[in-house]
Every structure is written in C-alpha cells, then in structure tokens.
Design a protein around this motif. Structure first.
Motif, short mmCIF file in Angstrom:
data_model
loop_
_atom_site.label_atom_id
_atom_site.label_comp_id
_atom_site.label_asym_id
_atom_site.label_seq_id
_atom_site.Cartn_x
_atom_site.Cartn_y
_atom_site.Cartn_z
N THR A 32 0.76 -1.29 0.07
CA THR A 32 -0.03 -0.06 -0.11
C THR A 32 0.93 1.28 -0.04
O THR A 32 1.83 1.10 0.40
N CYS A 34 -1.09 4.64 -0.20
CA CYS A 34 -1.98 5.55 0.21
C CYS A 34 -2.88 5.34 1.15
O CYS A 34 -3.82 6.09 1.71
N TYR A 35 -2.67 4.16 1.84
CA TYR A 35 -3.82 3.85 2.87
C TYR A 35 -3.01 3.86 4.46
O TYR A 35 -2.04 3.42 4.56
N GLY A 43 -7.71 5.54 -1.81
CA GLY A 43 -7.89 4.76 -2.92
C GLY A 43 -7.23 5.00 -4.41
O GLY A 43 -7.64 4.90 -5.52
N CYS A 45 -3.68 4.92 -5.09
CA CYS A 45 -2.19 4.21 -5.63
C CYS A 45 -2.69 3.01 -6.36
O CYS A 45 -1.78 2.62 -7.18
N ARG A 46 -3.72 2.22 -5.88
CA ARG A 46 -4.36 0.87 -6.37
C ARG A 46 -3.41 -0.47 -6.15
O ARG A 46 -3.50 -1.39 -6.88
N CYS A 48 -3.04 -1.86 -3.76
CA CYS A 48 -3.59 -2.89 -2.86
C CYS A 48 -4.60 -3.94 -3.58
O CYS A 48 -5.48 -4.37 -2.99
N CYS A 61 -8.31 -1.72 -0.30
CA CYS A 61 -8.66 -0.64 0.71
C CYS A 61 -9.90 0.02 0.66
O CYS A 61 -10.39 0.47 1.93
FE1 FES Z 1 -3.45 2.87 -2.20
FE2 FES Z 1 -5.49 1.16 -1.54
S1 FES Z 1 -3.70 1.55 -0.86
S2 FES Z 1 -5.43 2.29 -3.32
#
Ligand code: FES
Length: 565
Positions: A32, A34-35, A43, A45-46, A48, A61
């Motif tokens: 991850t 951005c979580y 949501g 960075c994608r 996860c 996430c």
């Molecule tokens: Fe970034 Fe889920 S941690 S989109």
C-alpha cells in the motif's frame, strides 16, 4: 461478521472496515502507499488491488468485506499490475535514490525492489521543480511526490491545519499550499506529521547534523547535549533492540563518544517546568487569572493557538518548554567565567519533534541576545549520527547523564506521553508520594484511552476540570467548544501529535500500533523504576532553586510575552 476466502484459506472477520484489514489480519503484507488506518480512504495508488474468483480486480482498501467473498492476493495478473504501477510511479519521480535522505526508508524504493522493478521504460515527463526550504523544520521536494495524498489528509484530518491540498488535474496534478506559497509562510505548525505519513522523500526533516559535527570538532567550544524523554524509547528500535525499551544510558554513552562535553537529561528541565507551571496554575486559580490554563511545552500547539485561537493567547502558560528551560539554565551557568573555563558553550537538543527546530528560533528563545538552543536535532538525526560514527550501539555500556542537570524525576520522564504533563502537575499539587497516592493519580482519568480525555479532580475544596488532548484536530474541536462556552475547564494540556511526543514528527516512523504503544509503555516503565517521582522531591531541583536560580526564575524559565513563531 462473516468469512472470506483469501488465497484458498478461510478467514473470519468481525468489524474490519475493509478487505485490506482482513488480508493483513491473515498475515499477508499487501503493498500500500496511500492507505493509513488513521486517515480516510483515498484509493489512489491501486497497489492494494486484489482479484476475486470471477477475475474482477479491485482496491482492497476501498472494498467493504462481504460474507462468502473469495479473493486472491498474489496472482500473475496482480504481480504484473503492481509492477506496472510502481514503474509508472518511478517514471514520474526523481530517481536520485542513492543520495536521497530517505534512502533505505522509502516505501516506493522498497516496493520497487520487492516487485523486481529493475528498469523504467518511460521518460520522466515532469518538469523539475525547486525544493521548498522555507520551513525551519521540514523540506518539501515536489519532484519526489507520488500524489498519494497522505500529507494532505494528515494535515487536515488529524491536525486540523489543512495547509496542503491538491492543485491542477491529470498529469499536472500536484500537492501544494494555497496559492503555492512557501510552506514556511503558511499556518503550518511544523509538527512534521506530513513527513511521518509521506512514503517517499517528498517531505523530509530539515537536517542540522553537519553544523553539529562542525562544532564537535572545534576545541574552543563546549558542546552540551540535552536528550528529551521520548527519544530514549525510540532509538533502540533502529538498532534492533527491544521496541520501546528506554536506552537513555546507551544514548549518553554514544554522545560522549561523539565528543559531547556534557550530556544532560531534559527530564530535569521538565521538572522545572512542572514547578513553574503548577505554581502559575495555582496563582491563576487563586487570584482570578485567565483560565483555562493552556500548556505551553508543545511548540506546534503554541503556534496553532497563535494562528487559529489568538483570542486565547493569554491563556497559554508563560512557562518556557523543557527544551527552553534547560538551554536557558545551561547557557546561564556557563556564562559564569569560572564555569566557562574560556570556552564558548553550544547547546544541542535531541528531540522527538520537528517543531522544536522552530521553537529554538522564536524571538522568545533568546536570553541576553543569545540563542538558548543553538541546534535541535530529531531522534531520526541522532540515529543517523550514531550510524555515521560506526559505534556499535547495541553493545555500548550505559553511562549516566552528567551533573548538575542530569537527574529528573519520574514525573519528568512521562512528559513524553499524552497526559504526562498533567499527571506530573497533579503529583506536584497532591501531598504524599506513596504508591497508593501515585496509583490513584494515574487512575484519575489522565491515562484513560482516547485522544480527548476529560476528568475532574478534587483539590482544596474545588473540582478541578481538566482536559488532556493529543492531535491538533482534536484540540480544535475542544477549543471551539471552550470558545462557545459549551465546555469549561481549568487546565487543558495539548500535544500536537497523537499519543504525545513518543509519536512526534522527528521520531523514526512506525505505523504498527503495537510499536506505538511500546513507546508509551517504555516511558511508564522508566517512571516506575525512577527513584524520585515528583519534581519537588528532586534534590538537584531543590538546590537549584535555593542557589543558582534565585532571582533568575522569571528570566530563565518564563517567556516575557506570547510568541508563536
Ligand atoms: Fe492505495 Fe489501496 S492502498 S489504493
């Protein structure tokens, strides 16, 4: 409540708010960027992303768990997808990894290695932008920003400050301050929490190590260190020692080896702070002074009051912070030619906090025209200095802090945790120091769970209403209630960072709750084993007031006027 199948294994869930948390509960370290559980879900960075039994992919996430879900976390499709995301992030990122301050700590670098990204096939299309060096505490490097938005959310959601935001769209999107002002000219409080949550080197600590190495090499200078309480429970982690264990003795030994002439303990001046602050509190209560009394030891909070609640600036205690008191007293001590022995004194403080760098430069941090604290280094910089020297930290024999300013009470040690200042004040005001008295103080509400702790204690026939807060967004909530008359208190303690200084912006970053708690427990343990529990029973404090400090209390321990920056 329900069960989901993760990589063929059934995992039960209860109140987890997203699929990612259940995957982590199952022991799978899904990437991850951005979580963060303390922040809202973005949501962006994608990384996860997981795949379900129908081949559908989604960010775990941002997905609520449903009973019966079947997901896979490590398929060929996902590995390829994650590798591509990392490659694209790197393509738009300054890649001077070997000279980056976060080299070795950067999450993006770690993930690139973990997913075998050995080449970047795309050119960096982003124009190179100048660094923002305007803050005394942090450096912003927009060339290393990956737009995860963590800094934006922590600044507004946890700190209630909100000086960072997104500007522009698409490939021009970037994080900036309003009107792209230099951050040092904004309402940034220098807490450094944006740096804690930044996964790359886009926000880093303003580093003052080189200047300190220079003074250490000067034979005409006496270099004096002070070490804040929270530093001692964070340094050991970096050297593989038990998490949260106090390693103050090893820190003292390492600083002596580096060439520091004297190493003092900021718990000593925390005791001075309590002596003065409790006296000020009683004086205000008895003589109808401004209440609630607002604590003044956290400089980020003081700046927050100046920027957001200037109508409360007379409520802020006039006491200098423990850093300010120690430096003021030490500099005064060595102004005496007999103590100075022909050397100039330079004061270096080791703090868990980036805002202390700003505090040291405030106009009210000078005495007789001289800066009290010459350099403030964070715990992170201390760890880097120890590494530079090659000292084998784990095997170092512990050493005691130097006298006369090296002995603090247990009350001074717990300054590093939220509620610690208040608990030390109550210890000072309540007579007795037996175990039952100290236990009843610890249980009065000051150590309860949560970032806002309200409680009442009886004192001299009155009910003293107290609020202990950590996290500036929480402080904003309470202060607005106080301003509107909805809430009334006699004393409000605020630490800008959640959990207090143990999680300050200058500490080595951790997101694991267990490690966070271990730092708090480490300070409570250090208090438990301390011989002296109360500031007014500290023999060096008593003799200081009886001698050297006589008539100088106001000059060395108080601020002439409120000053936020
Ligand atoms: Fe970034 Fe889920 S941690 S989109």
């Amino acid at each position: 409540m329900g069960t989901i199948t993760i990589d063929g294994r059934k995992v039960e869930f209860t109140d987890e708010k997203n699929v990612l948390s259940i995957i982590r509960k199952a022991g799978i370290d899904i990437p991850t960027l951005c979580y963060h559980s303390a922040l809202s879900t973005f949501g962006a960075c994608r990384l996860c992303t997981v795949e379900d039994d129908r081949g559908r992919t989604f960010a775990s996430c941002s997905e609520e768990p449903r009973d019966g879900m079947v997901i896979y976390t490590n398929t060929g499709k996902l590995r390829k997808y994650r590798k591509m995301i990392i490659e694209l992030l790197l393509a738009a990122h300054c890649r001077d990894c070997t000279t980056c301050v976060e080299n070795g700590n950067c999450k993006l670098q770690t993930l690139a290695h973990r997913y075998g990204v050995t080449e970047v096939r795309f050119d960096n299309y982003r124009e190179e932008l100048p660094l923002d060096l305007s803050s005394p505490s942090i450096i912003r490097d927009p060339n290393k920003c990956i737009l995860c938005g963590n800094c934006v959310r922590v600044c507004s959601e946890l700190q209630g400050v909100g000086v960072l935001g997104f500007a522009h769209r698409g490939t021009d999107a970037m994080v900036m301050t309003a009107f792209d002002r230099e951050i040092g000219t904004t309402e940034c409080v220098n807490c450094g929490q944006c740096r804690v949550y930044c996964p790359t080197g886009a926000i880093s600590i303003k580093n003052d190590k080189e200047a300190v190495w220079d003074v250490l090499a000067d034979p005409n200078v006496r270099v004096v260190a002070q070490v804040a309480p929270a530093v001692r429970v964070a340094v050991g982690d970096a050297f593989g020692l038990t998490k949260g264990k106090s390693v103050m003795g090893k820190i003292v030994a390492a600083l002596h080896k580096m060439g520091f002439d004297e190493v003092y303990d900021t718990t000593f001046s925390a005791d001075l702070t309590i002596m003065e602050e409790s006296a000020e509190f009683l004086e205000r209560v008895q003589n109808g002074g401004k209440l609630p009394l607002l604590t003044s030891c956290c400089p980020a909070w003081v700046k927050f009051v100046g920027d957001q609640f200037p109508d409360f600036k007379d409520n802020v205690s006039t006491c200098r912070s423990p850093q300010g008191m120690m430096s003021g007293v030490v500099k005064e001590y060595f102004r005496d030619p007999e103590n100075a022995k022909g050397k100039k004194t330079i004061m270096v403080s080791f703090m868990p906090c980036t805002a202390k760098k700003m505090e040291a430069k405030r106009p009210n941090s000078y005495t007789e025209g001289e800066m009290d604290t010459d350099f403030v280094l964070t715990t992170t910089e201390l760890v880097e200095m120890i590494r530079t020297t090659g000292i084998n930290f784990t095997d170092l024999e512990s050493e005691s802090s130097d006298i006369p300013f090296g002995l603090g009470s247990g009350g001074g040690v717990i300054f590093g945790v939220t509620g610690g200042v208040t608990e030390a004040v109550i210890r000072r005001l309540v007579p007795g120091h037996d175990a039952a008295t100290l236990d009843s103080i610890a249980e009065c509400g000051v150590r309860q769970e949560g970032f806002i702790r309200e409680f009442t204690i009886p004192y001299n026939g009155m009910d003293v209403k107290i609020c202990v807060i950590s996290g500036l967004a929480n402080a904003r909530t309470v202060m607005e209630q106080v301003r509107s008359g909805e809430k009334e208190y006699h004393l409000i303690e605020v630490m800008a960072c959640r959990n207090g200084c143990v999680m300050g912006g200058g500490q080595p970053c951790v997101s694991d709750e267990k490690i966070k708690n271990s730092r708090t427990e480490g300070l409570y343990r250090a208090d438990n084993i301390s011989v002296v529990k109360k500031c007014n029973e500290n023999p060096t404090i008593i003799s200081l007031y009886d001698g050297f400090l006589k008539g100088k209390e106001h000059k060395l321990l108080h601020n002439e006027e409120f000053c936020a920056k």
